[in-house]
Scaffold this motif. Structure first.
Motif, PDB file in Angstrom:
ATOM      1  N   LEU A 198       0.829  -1.198   0.000  1.00  0.00           N
ATOM      2  CA  LEU A 198       0.000   0.000   0.000  1.00  0.00           C
ATOM      3  C   LEU A 198       0.868   1.254   0.000  1.00  0.00           C
ATOM      4  CD1 LEU A 198      -3.088   0.722   0.306  1.00  0.00           C
ATOM      5  CD2 LEU A 198      -2.582   1.104   2.712  1.00  0.00           C
ATOM      6  N   ARG A 199       0.345   2.309  -0.612  1.00  0.00           N
ATOM      7  CA  ARG A 199       0.968   3.639  -0.554  1.00  0.00           C
ATOM      8  C   ARG A 199       0.059   4.581   0.218  1.00  0.00           C
ATOM      9  NH1 ARG A 199       4.173  -0.043  -2.911  1.00  0.00           N
ATOM     10  NH2 ARG A 199       5.955   0.908  -4.002  1.00  0.00           N
ATOM     11  N   TYR A 200       0.691   5.428   1.050  1.00  0.00           N
ATOM     12  CA  TYR A 200      -0.054   6.399   1.853  1.00  0.00           C
ATOM     13  C   TYR A 200       0.417   7.793   1.445  1.00  0.00           C
ATOM     14  CZ  TYR A 200      -2.143   8.670   5.942  1.00  0.00           C
ATOM     15  OH  TYR A 200      -2.892   9.468   6.774  1.00  0.00           O
ATOM     16  N   LYS A 201      -0.512   8.619   0.974  1.00  0.00           N
ATOM     17  CA  LYS A 201      -0.160   9.920   0.419  1.00  0.00           C
ATOM     18  C   LYS A 201       0.321  10.904   1.484  1.00  0.00           C
ATOM     19  CE  LYS A 201      -1.095   9.311  -3.965  1.00  0.00           C
ATOM     20  NZ  LYS A 201      -0.027   9.404  -4.987  1.00  0.00           N
ATOM     21  N   TRP A 202       1.200  11.805   1.056  1.00  0.00           N
ATOM     22  CA  TRP A 202       1.633  12.907   1.910  1.00  0.00           C
ATOM     23  C   TRP A 202       0.425  13.721   2.354  1.00  0.00           C
ATOM     24  CZ3 TRP A 202       6.020  15.798  -1.192  1.00  0.00           C
ATOM     25  CH2 TRP A 202       7.204  15.066  -1.119  1.00  0.00           C
ATOM     26  N   ARG A 203       0.653  14.522   3.365  1.00  0.00           N
ATOM     27  CA  ARG A 203      -0.289  15.586   3.733  1.00  0.00           C
ATOM     28  C   ARG A 203       0.058  16.785   2.858  1.00  0.00           C
ATOM     29  NH1 ARG A 203      -3.136  19.460   4.650  1.00  0.00           N
ATOM     30  NH2 ARG A 203      -4.107  20.002   6.635  1.00  0.00           N
ATOM     31  N   GLY A 204      -0.809  17.093   1.876  1.00  0.00           N
ATOM     32  CA  GLY A 204      -0.528  18.184   0.957  1.00  0.00           C
ATOM     33  C   GLY A 204       0.607  17.838   0.013  1.00  0.00           C
ATOM     34  N   SER A 205       1.267  18.855  -0.514  1.00  0.00           N
ATOM     35  CA  SER A 205       2.348  18.627  -1.490  1.00  0.00           C
ATOM     36  C   SER A 205       3.715  19.097  -0.990  1.00  0.00           C
ATOM     37  CB  SER A 205       2.020  19.342  -2.805  1.00  0.00           C
ATOM     38  OG  SER A 205       1.857  20.738  -2.586  1.00  0.00           O
ATOM     39  N   ASP A 206       3.759  19.636   0.223  1.00  0.00           N
ATOM     40  CA  ASP A 206       5.016  20.149   0.778  1.00  0.00           C
ATOM     41  C   ASP A 206       5.736  19.029   1.540  1.00  0.00           C
ATOM     42  OD1 ASP A 206       7.101  21.488   1.960  1.00  0.00           O
ATOM     43  OD2 ASP A 206       5.830  22.766   3.239  1.00  0.00           O
ATOM     44  N   PRO A 207       6.903  18.589   1.049  1.00  0.00           N
ATOM     45  CA  PRO A 207       7.612  17.511   1.752  1.00  0.00           C
ATOM     46  C   PRO A 207       8.028  17.894   3.166  1.00  0.00           C
ATOM     47  CG  PRO A 207       9.021  18.508   0.093  1.00  0.00           C
ATOM     48  CD  PRO A 207       7.649  19.068  -0.120  1.00  0.00           C
ATOM     49  N   ASP A 208       8.107  19.208   3.441  1.00  0.00           N
ATOM     50  CA  ASP A 208       8.547  19.671   4.748  1.00  0.00           C
ATOM     51  C   ASP A 208       7.380  20.001   5.684  1.00  0.00           C
ATOM     52  OD1 ASP A 208      10.917  20.088   6.284  1.00  0.00           O
ATOM     53  OD2 ASP A 208      10.553  22.259   6.228  1.00  0.00           O
ATOM     54  N   HIS A 209       6.171  19.650   5.276  1.00  0.00           N
ATOM     55  CA  HIS A 209       5.022  19.854   6.152  1.00  0.00           C
ATOM     56  C   HIS A 209       5.247  19.057   7.442  1.00  0.00           C
ATOM     57  CE1 HIS A 209       0.933  19.582   7.740  1.00  0.00           C
ATOM     58  NE2 HIS A 209       0.581  20.540   6.903  1.00  0.00           N
ATOM     59  N   ALA A 210       4.835  19.620   8.562  1.00  0.00           N
ATOM     60  CA  ALA A 210       5.095  18.992   9.863  1.00  0.00           C
ATOM     61  C   ALA A 210       4.608  17.547   9.919  1.00  0.00           C
ATOM     62  CB  ALA A 210       4.442  19.822  10.965  1.00  0.00           C
TER      63      ALA A 210
END
Length: 305
Positions: free
Chosen positions: A90-102
């Motif tokens: 499975l893949r789990y998406k980032w929160r938003g598109s900013d890799p540096d998001h908290a």
């Protein structure tokens, strides 16, 4: 002797999983936000789910403790749609598109430190099933997602590598089952008030969430209307075509079984349910057994004999 921060984080996670497991052993199938706020570690409350965010990283911890997928009605789109890779994981998406998001940093820390997480999966409004342990194995920044292992054994899968078709099919089947089965079971048990549909037996640990259309089938969706709460005897009898369930929600016991003479289980547990209506049926129309699925399954039952 003082423990390291990483050891403390691992201890918290193991304690949380043990806490959830102890409740499951007592028949708890799902949790609310409020119930998940009752977990305690070292004498202090430590909520397992964040009220506002999908990714929970308590203050003072280096890595995410849990992730959450909110409930959406059938057919509704989720804000982040997760999928499977060529490796069956499975893949789990980032929160938003900013890799540096908290929240993405918190997930990355869990991955780097190889710490287990808990995945809370919404199956109804405000109600969550729990998957654990869950591990983040790798990050695919070009796709803004993490690779997820659902269980210890999936940590051994070669990430990103297309496996032999048979192996990949097995990994994919286990991934889908582990992701959806806890939520499917929780939804079915809630709809049937943790009672067997056929006999009303009410000990949850001896009840199964049975599929009407098998989960391996293309239309075997993990939705409550494709499920029946059945005790282990009646689940086995249903799967072995000893009995069927008609679309009008009455039980049909196979003719040769009706003619057998055995002990009280056969007589009272199976034979006497012939032509009787199900004893427990969901009150919500949306949760009731799907008539089309029931008809197909009943026709298969008749054709088998």
């Amino acid at each position: 002797m003082a423990i390291s921060p990483v050891e403390r984080e691992l201890a918290i996670r193991l304690a949380a999983q043990s806490w959830l497991g102890a409740q499951r052993a007592q028949g708890v199938e799902y949790w609310t936000q409020r119930a998940l706020e009752e977990f305690m570690f070292a004498g202090e409350k430590l909520p397992l789910m964040d009220r506002q965010r999908g990714i929970r990283k308590p203050a003072g911890m280096a890595a995410a403790l849990s992730i959450r997928t909110v409930y959406r009605r059938e057919g509704a789109e989720r804000p982040y749609e997760d999928g499977l890779g060529v490796d069956g994981l499975l893949r789990y998406k980032w929160r938003g598109s900013d890799p540096d998001h908290a929240e993405n940093r918190a997930l990355r820390s869990a991955m780097t430190l190889r710490l287990p997480l808990i995945w809370f999966y919404g199956f109804a409004e405000g109600l969550y099933a729990a998957n654990y342990p869950v591990y983040l194995l790798a990050e695919e920044q070009e796709h803004q997602q993490f690779v997820v292992a659902l269980g210890e054994d999936q940590r051994m899968v070669d990430v990103g590598q297309e496996a032999d078709p048979a192996i990949r099919a097995y990994v994919e089947r286990m991934t889908r089952q582990r992701l959806h089965q806890p939520a499917f079971r929780a939804g079915v048990m809630r709809a049937y008030t943790s009672k067997c549909a056929i006999c009303s037996f009410r000990h949850a640990n001896l009840l199964d969430a049975a599929h009407i259309t098998a989960d391996a089938h293309a239309e075997g969706d993990p939705v409550t209307s494709n499920g029946l709460a059945l005790c282990k005897i009646h689940h086995g009898a249903y799967d072995e075509n000893i009995l069927g369930i008609r679309p009008d929600l009455t039980v049909h016991v196979r003719e040769d079984i009706l003619g057998e003479i055995d002990g009280p289980m056969l007589r009272y547990g199976i034979q006497e349910h012939h032509n009787r209506a199900l004893m427990v049926v969901p009150t919500s129309q949306r949760d009731r057994p799907d008539a089309v699925r029931l008809k197909r399954r009943y026709e298969a039952f008749l054709a088998a004999h």
